[in-house]
Design a protein around this motif. Structure first.
Motif, PDB file in Angstrom:
ATOM      1  N   CYS A   1     -58.435  -9.872   7.880  1.00 17.37           N
ATOM      2  CA  CYS A   1     -58.246  -9.060   6.667  1.00 17.37           C
ATOM      3  C   CYS A   1     -59.071  -9.604   5.510  1.00 17.37           C
ATOM      4  O   CYS A   1     -58.816 -10.713   5.021  1.00 17.37           O
ATOM      5  N   VAL A   2     -60.046  -8.831   5.046  1.00 16.02           N
ATOM      6  CA  VAL A   2     -60.921  -9.312   3.986  1.00 16.02           C
ATOM      7  C   VAL A   2     -60.159  -9.505   2.682  1.00 16.02           C
ATOM      8  O   VAL A   2     -60.479 -10.404   1.895  1.00 16.02           O
ATOM      9  N   ASN A   3     -59.125  -8.709   2.428  1.00 13.17           N
ATOM     10  CA  ASN A   3     -58.317  -8.912   1.226  1.00 13.17           C
ATOM     11  C   ASN A   3     -57.599 -10.255   1.276  1.00 13.17           C
ATOM     12  O   ASN A   3     -57.439 -10.927   0.254  1.00 13.17           O
ATOM     13  N   CYS A   4     -57.177 -10.651   2.484  1.00 16.70           N
ATOM     14  CA  CYS A   4     -56.560 -11.975   2.647  1.00 16.70           C
ATOM     15  C   CYS A   4     -57.564 -13.078   2.352  1.00 16.70           C
ATOM     16  O   CYS A   4     -57.221 -14.107   1.751  1.00 16.70           O
ATOM     17  N   LEU A   5     -58.808 -12.880   2.772  1.00 17.32           N
ATOM     18  CA  LEU A   5     -59.851 -13.876   2.493  1.00 17.32           C
ATOM     19  C   LEU A   5     -60.129 -13.943   0.999  1.00 17.32           C
ATOM     20  O   LEU A   5     -60.385 -15.033   0.453  1.00 17.32           O
ATOM     21  N   HIS A   6     -60.084 -12.811   0.314  1.00 17.45           N
ATOM     22  CA  HIS A   6     -60.236 -12.816  -1.146  1.00 17.45           C
ATOM     23  C   HIS A   6     -59.143 -13.668  -1.793  1.00 17.45           C
ATOM     24  O   HIS A   6     -59.402 -14.440  -2.721  1.00 17.45           O
ATOM     25  N   VAL A   7     -57.910 -13.515  -1.303  1.00 15.50           N
ATOM     26  CA  VAL A   7     -56.798 -14.267  -1.892  1.00 15.50           C
ATOM     27  C   VAL A   7     -56.965 -15.760  -1.633  1.00 15.50           C
ATOM     28  O   VAL A   7     -56.670 -16.590  -2.509  1.00 15.50           O
ATOM     29  N   LEU A   8     -57.433 -16.137  -0.442  1.00 18.47           N
ATOM     30  CA  LEU A   8     -57.707 -17.555  -0.195  1.00 18.47           C
ATOM     31  C   LEU A   8     -58.652 -18.116  -1.255  1.00 18.47           C
ATOM     32  O   LEU A   8     -58.453 -19.228  -1.767  1.00 18.47           O
ATOM     33  N   ASP A   9     -59.662 -17.344  -1.613  1.00 15.72           N
ATOM     34  CA  ASP A   9     -60.613 -17.803  -2.633  1.00 15.72           C
ATOM     35  C   ASP A   9     -59.993 -17.797  -4.025  1.00 15.72           C
ATOM     36  O   ASP A   9     -60.254 -18.692  -4.830  1.00 15.72           O
ATOM     37  N   GLU A  10     -59.147 -16.795  -4.304  1.00 15.65           N
ATOM     38  CA  GLU A  10     -58.484 -16.746  -5.608  1.00 15.65           C
ATOM     39  C   GLU A  10     -57.581 -17.959  -5.824  1.00 15.65           C
ATOM     40  O   GLU A  10     -57.423 -18.440  -6.944  1.00 15.65           O
ATOM     41  N   LEU A  11     -56.983 -18.452  -4.727  1.00 12.80           N
ATOM     42  CA  LEU A  11     -56.006 -19.524  -4.846  1.00 12.80           C
ATOM     43  C   LEU A  11     -56.628 -20.920  -4.919  1.00 12.80           C
ATOM     44  O   LEU A  11     -55.929 -21.882  -5.248  1.00 12.80           O
TER      45      LEU A  11
ATOM     46  N   ALA B   1     -40.690 -14.636  -7.331  1.00 13.02           N
ATOM     47  CA  ALA B   1     -41.653 -13.537  -7.516  1.00 13.02           C
ATOM     48  C   ALA B   1     -42.285 -13.187  -6.183  1.00 13.02           C
ATOM     49  O   ALA B   1     -42.354 -14.015  -5.267  1.00 13.02           O
ATOM     50  N   GLN B   2     -42.747 -11.954  -6.094  1.00 13.71           N
ATOM     51  CA  GLN B   2     -43.488 -11.498  -4.916  1.00 13.71           C
ATOM     52  C   GLN B   2     -44.626 -10.612  -5.385  1.00 13.71           C
ATOM     53  O   GLN B   2     -44.455  -9.785  -6.288  1.00 13.71           O
ATOM     54  N   HIS B   3     -45.801 -10.802  -4.777  1.00 18.02           N
ATOM     55  CA  HIS B   3     -46.986 -10.023  -5.135  1.00 18.02           C
ATOM     56  C   HIS B   3     -47.683  -9.578  -3.850  1.00 18.02           C
ATOM     57  O   HIS B   3     -47.947 -10.407  -2.974  1.00 18.02           O
ATOM     58  N   ALA B   4     -47.997  -8.296  -3.733  1.00 15.05           N
ATOM     59  CA  ALA B   4     -48.772  -7.801  -2.599  1.00 15.05           C
ATOM     60  C   ALA B   4     -50.195  -7.514  -3.050  1.00 15.05           C
ATOM     61  O   ALA B   4     -50.423  -7.050  -4.167  1.00 15.05           O
ATOM     62  N   GLY B   5     -51.155  -7.820  -2.193  1.00 16.58           N
ATOM     63  CA  GLY B   5     -52.548  -7.525  -2.501  1.00 16.58           C
ATOM     64  C   GLY B   5     -53.235  -8.669  -3.201  1.00 16.58           C
ATOM     65  O   GLY B   5     -52.770  -9.805  -3.224  1.00 16.58           O
ATOM     66  N   GLU B   6     -54.371  -8.353  -3.802  1.00 18.01           N
ATOM     67  CA  GLU B   6     -55.182  -9.366  -4.460  1.00 18.01           C
ATOM     68  C   GLU B   6     -55.199  -9.138  -5.967  1.00 18.01           C
ATOM     69  O   GLU B   6     -54.714  -8.134  -6.467  1.00 18.01           O
ATOM     70  N   GLY B   7     -55.742 -10.112  -6.692  1.00 14.31           N
ATOM     71  CA  GLY B   7     -55.850  -9.994  -8.136  1.00 14.31           C
ATOM     72  C   GLY B   7     -54.674 -10.569  -8.899  1.00 14.31           C
ATOM     73  O   GLY B   7     -54.526 -10.321 -10.098  1.00 14.31           O
ATOM     74  N   HIS B   8     -53.816 -11.368  -8.227  1.00 13.37           N
ATOM     75  CA  HIS B   8     -52.608 -11.882  -8.867  1.00 13.37           C
ATOM     76  C   HIS B   8     -52.701 -13.353  -9.278  1.00 13.37           C
ATOM     77  O   HIS B   8     -51.722 -13.906  -9.773  1.00 13.37           O
ATOM     78  N   ALA B   9     -53.836 -14.011  -9.047  1.00 13.98           N
ATOM     79  CA  ALA B   9     -53.915 -15.453  -9.283  1.00 13.98           C
ATOM     80  C   ALA B   9     -53.603 -15.820 -10.731  1.00 13.98           C
ATOM     81  O   ALA B   9     -52.926 -16.818 -11.002  1.00 13.98           O
ATOM     82  N   HIS B  10     -54.070 -14.995 -11.676  1.00 14.69           N
ATOM     83  CA  HIS B  10     -53.827 -15.284 -13.091  1.00 14.69           C
ATOM     84  C   HIS B  10     -52.329 -15.234 -13.385  1.00 14.69           C
ATOM     85  O   HIS B  10     -51.788 -16.128 -14.060  1.00 14.69           O
ATOM     86  N   ALA B  11     -51.650 -14.223 -12.874  1.00 15.20           N
ATOM     87  CA  ALA B  11     -50.205 -14.093 -13.114  1.00 15.20           C
ATOM     88  C   ALA B  11     -49.439 -15.236 -12.462  1.00 15.20           C
ATOM     89  O   ALA B  11     -48.494 -15.775 -13.045  1.00 15.20           O
ATOM     90  N   ILE B  12     -49.842 -15.621 -11.257  1.00 15.31           N
ATOM     91  CA  ILE B  12     -49.142 -16.703 -10.564  1.00 15.31           C
ATOM     92  C   ILE B  12     -49.363 -18.023 -11.299  1.00 15.31           C
ATOM     93  O   ILE B  12     -48.444 -18.839 -11.413  1.00 15.31           O
ATOM     94  N   GLU B  13     -50.555 -18.246 -11.825  1.00 16.05           N
ATOM     95  CA  GLU B  13     -50.801 -19.485 -12.564  1.00 16.05           C
ATOM     96  C   GLU B  13     -49.908 -19.571 -13.797  1.00 16.05           C
ATOM     97  O   GLU B  13     -49.335 -20.627 -14.095  1.00 16.05           O
ATOM     98  N   LYS B  14     -49.759 -18.466 -14.515  1.00 15.09           N
ATOM     99  CA  LYS B  14     -48.871 -18.465 -15.691  1.00 15.09           C
ATOM    100  C   LYS B  14     -47.438 -18.785 -15.272  1.00 15.09           C
ATOM    101  O   LYS B  14     -46.729 -19.553 -15.936  1.00 15.09           O
TER     102      LYS B  14
END
Length: 603
Positions: free
Chosen positions: A45-55, A129-142
Motif C-alpha cells: 500500500c503506497v499510502n502506508c509507505l507515505h505514512v512510514l515517511d511521515e512518521l 485517538a485514531q486516524h485513518a489515511g495519511e496527512g496526520h503526522a502534524h496532528a499526532i505530534e501536537k
C-alpha cells in the motif's frame, strides 16, 4: 482532540511474531509508561509507505518517550508470508518494532477498516485517538507533545531507550533493487533502492562499474559521490547520455548524465503532492507523489504516479509537468484518460512498435495500456480484490501485484508478476496469458539483453539472466480474494458517516468554500441503488440493493484543517485523506450505520 470514556488498548497479538525486537515478544505491559502509536499497514500500500515517511521525523524527535509499533496486516496472500514481511521492513527502512499479524487478529481487535490506520495509546494503556489515511503526522505530534506534558506531570511517563533492535546489515552488492535499464554501451543501470543509490553493472549483471549517490536518504544534486536519492525506482533513457530517474520517496524526477555522473533535479519540489495543489505547470514548482516508474514516449517522459493513482508526463522541452490520465480515484476504470481510474501504477514500458504504453497497475493486479489518443484499456485484471496465478484467456487470467512490464520483440509483453514470484507473458494477438518462469523472488522489472531477459529479483538482491523460453511453464491455477471479514449490513437504507474531528488547535478550512469531500461507489455497481458519486458532506444515506448478496463499498474522504489562530494571516493547513474498500454482506438484521474514522474516535 475531544475526549470520551477511556478505552483500554487491546493486546498486540499476531501469529507471525515480532520483527526488529532482537527476538523478544512485546506486550503492551512492556510499553507501559511510553506513548505508543500503533501503525496498521501492509507493504503493498503506497499510502502506508507515505505514512512510514511521515512518521520518521516524529519518531526521531520523540525517541525517548514514543514507541511506534507497526502491525503488518496483509491484503495479498504473499503479504502473509513472514519472510516477505521481514524483507519489507528492511526494504522500506522501518526503524521500529513490527508485529506480523497474518490473520488480522489485532486488526480486528482494534476494529480497523483501512490501510493505513494510526492509533495513539497513552502511557497508561488507553486509546486516545485514531486516524485513518495519511496527512496526520502534524496532528499526532501536537497530541504527543500534550500527552508528554500531561503524563510527565502525573508521573506516569517513562523516558529511555525504546524496544527497537536494528537488524544486522547484509553484505550484498545490491539490496532490494527496483528497476533496471540497458545502457547504450551494453552495461546495465540498476536502482539499488534500499541503499538509495544507482549502480552501473557490466553486461554480466554482476560486476560493479560505479555507484551513483552517496548512500543514505537525502535530496541533493551533485556528482556521483555527493548526490543523494531516497528509494529510487524507475529508469528511462532520454538520449544516449541521459537517464531520467523516478526518485520515489523524494517525490522527484532526477536527471543523470552518464558521461559525468552528475545528478540534477528536473521535476518535483521534494514534497508530496496533496489534494488541491496544482497538477500542471513548471516542473520545479509542482509537487509529485511517489513516482514509481518512467518511460520516454511521444516526446515526453511519462510517469507512473503511484501515490495518486495517475499517469503524469514531464516535457523536457518546455520544462513542464501535467496529468495525462487518471482522476486520483483508486480502482480499475477504462476509457478516456481524464476519466480512467488506476491503483498504484508501478511499471511503464513502450511497446515494441511504439504504438502503446504498457503499464503494470499493481493494486488491481492488472496489465493495462494507453493508446496514442490517450485512452486507457485493460488486458488482464478485474479490480482491487481479485488476484491469483491463472493462465489462459485474458478475461479469466489472474496476476498478483505486478510491478514491471517488458515489451518483447514479437509484440507480446512480459509481466514481472511480483507477488506470484513469476514472469508472465500476455500476447495481444491471441489474447492468452502464459507463465514464462517461476521461483523468481519478488521480480520487480526485467530488461531484454540480446536473446536473454534479465530479471530484477528484488528480494534475492540480484539480477537473474534467463533465456526466453520457447514454451511456457505449466502452473497450477490458483485464485484469491482479499480475506478481510465482511461487514454485515442491512438491505436498503445505510447511513454512511465519515468521522472527522479537527486536531487540537485547528479548525476546518472554509475560507474558500467546503473543505471536505466524499466520493462513494461500489463493486459491483448494482449494489448501490442510491447515494453514489461525489459531494462535500461527510455523512450520506446510501441505498443498497437487497438482491445483491455481497460486494465492496469504495469510500474516499478528504478534509482540510488549518491552525485556528485569528491573529495569523497565513495559518498552516493540513490535508487528511483516506480511501476505504469495505467488504459488505447484505444480511437481515445487519447494521444500518457504517461509521468510518478519518480522524478522532467514533462514539
Amino acid at each position: 482532540m475531544t475526549k470520551r470514556a477511556r478505552v483500554r488498548a487491546p493486546e498486540l497479538v499476531g501469529k507471525g511474531g515480532w520483527i526488529n525486537t532482537g527476538g523478544k515478544n512485546l506486550t503492551l505491559a512492556d510499553l507501559r509508561g511510553r506513548l505508543v502509536v500503533v501503525d496498521f499497514w501492509t507493504f503493498c500500500c503506497v499510502n502506508c509507505l507515505h505514512v512510514l515517511d511521515e512518521l520518521r521525523e516524529l519518531e526521531e524527535k520523540h525517541r525517548d518517550t514514543l514507541a511506534i509499533i507497526g502491525v503488518h496486516s496483509p491484503k495479498f496472500v504473499h503479504e502473509a508470508e513472514h519472510q516477505a514481511v521481514v524483507d519489507a521492513v528492511e526494504r522500506y527502512g522501518v526503524e521500529h518494532p513490527v508485529l506480523d499479524d497474518p490473520e488480522l487478529a489485532t486488526w480486528k481487535q482494534y476494529a480497523v477498516r483501512a490501510w493505513p490506520t494510526l492509533v495513539v495509546v497513552d502511557p497508561e494503556g488507553y486509546i486516545v485517538a485514531q486516524h485513518a489515511g495519511e496527512g496526520h503526522a502534524h496532528a499526532i505530534e501536537k497530541l504527543v507533545e500534550e500527552l508528554e506534558a500531561e503524563h510527565e506531570a502525573k508521573g506516569t511517563l517513562r523516558r529511555g531507550d525504546g524496544p527497537y533492535v536494528p537488524p544486522e546489515p547484509q553484505p550484498t552488492t545490491l539490496r532490494f533493487p527496483g528497476k533496471a535499464l540497458l545502457l547504450p554501451g551494453g552495461n546495465l543501470l540498476v536502482s539499488d533502492t534500499t541503499r538509495h543509490q544507482l549502480v552501473e553493472l557490466e553486461a554480466d549483471g554482476e560486476t560493479v562499474v560505479r555507484r551513483i549517490g552517496a548512500g543514505g536518504r537525502g535530496l541533493a544534486d551533485g556528482d556521483a559521490a555527493t548526490a543523494r536519492f531516497s528509494e529510487p525506482q524507475g529508469l528511462a533513457l532520454l538520449d544516449d547520455t541521459t537517464v531520467v530517474v523516478a526518485d520515489t520517496v523524494n517525490h522527484a524526477l532526477r536527471r543523470l548524465d552518464l558521461s559525468t555522473g552528475e545528478v540534477t533535479t528536473v521535476a518535483g519540489t521534494g514534497r508530496q503532492w496533496m489534494q488541491g495543489e496544482p497538477t500542471a505547470g513548471a516542473a520545479d514548482r509542482v509537487s509529485l507523489s511517489s513516482p514509481w516508474d518512467v518511460a520516454h514516449w511521444q516526446g515526453k517522459v511519462w510517469i507512473a504516479m503511484a501515490g495518486v493513482h495517475q499517469l503524469w508526463a514531464w516535457d523536457p522541452a518546455s520544462g513542464t509537468v501535467e496529468v495525462t490520465a487518471g482522476t486520483t480515484n483508486e480502482g480499475l476504470v477504462d476509457g478516456p484518460g481524464g476519466e480512467a481510474w488506476f491503483a498504484q501504477p508501478s511499471g511503464l514500458a513502450v511497446s515494441a512498435d511504439g504504438e502503446r504504453l504498457w503499464l503494470a497497475d499493481s493494486e488491481t493486479s492488472a496489465l493495462r495500456w494507453v493508446e496514442k489518443d490517450g485512452s486507457v484499456h485493460t488486458a488482464v485484471g478485474t479490480g482491487l480484490f481479485d488476484f491469483g496465478h491463472r493462465d489462459g484467456e485474458a478475461a479469466q487470467a489472474l496476476l498478483q501485484h505486478p510491478l514491471g512490464v517488458t515489451p518483447l520483440p514479437d509484440g507480446s509483453v512480459a509481466v514481472s508478476d511480483t507477488y506470484n514470484h513469476a514472469l508472465r507473458r500476455f500476447d495481444p494477438a491471441t489474447g492468452e496469458v502464459t507463465t514464462l518462469a517461476t521461483d523468481l523472488r519478488e521480480p520487480s522489472d526485467a530488461v531484454l539483453v540480446g536473446e536473454d531477459i534479465v530479471v530484477v529479483e528484488s528480494a534475492r538482491h540480484r539480477l537473474t539472466r534467463l533465456r526466453l523460453p520457447e514454451e511456457a511453464v505449466r502452473v497450477e491455477s490458483v485464485a484469491h480474494r482479499t480475506q478481510r471479514a465482511a461487514t454485515e449490513v442491512a438491505p436498503g437504507r445505510l447511513e454512511l458517516d465519515v468521522i472527522f474531528q479537527a486536531p487540537a488547535g485547528q479548525k476546518l478550512d472554509t475560507r474558500y468554500g467546503p473543505s471536505t469531500r466524499l466520493l462513494v461507489s461500489s463493486t459491483p455497481p448494482e449494489l448501490l441503488l442510491a447515494g453514489g458519486g461525489a459531494d462535500t458532506d461527510l455523512a450520506r444515506v446510501l441505498e443498497l440493493d437487497p438482491d445483491v448478496p455481497e460486494g465492496v463499498l469504495h469510500v474516499s474522504a478528504m478534509a482540510a484543517s488549518c491552525d485556528d489562530d485569528p491573529e495569523n494571516e497565513y495559518p498552516a493547513c493540513h490535508v487528511h485523506q483516506q480511501d476505504w474498500g469495505v467488504p459488505v454482506r447484505i444480511t437481515a438484521g445487519g447494521a444500518t450505520r457504517l461509521p468510518l474514522v478519518l480522524a478522532g474516535l467514533d462514539a
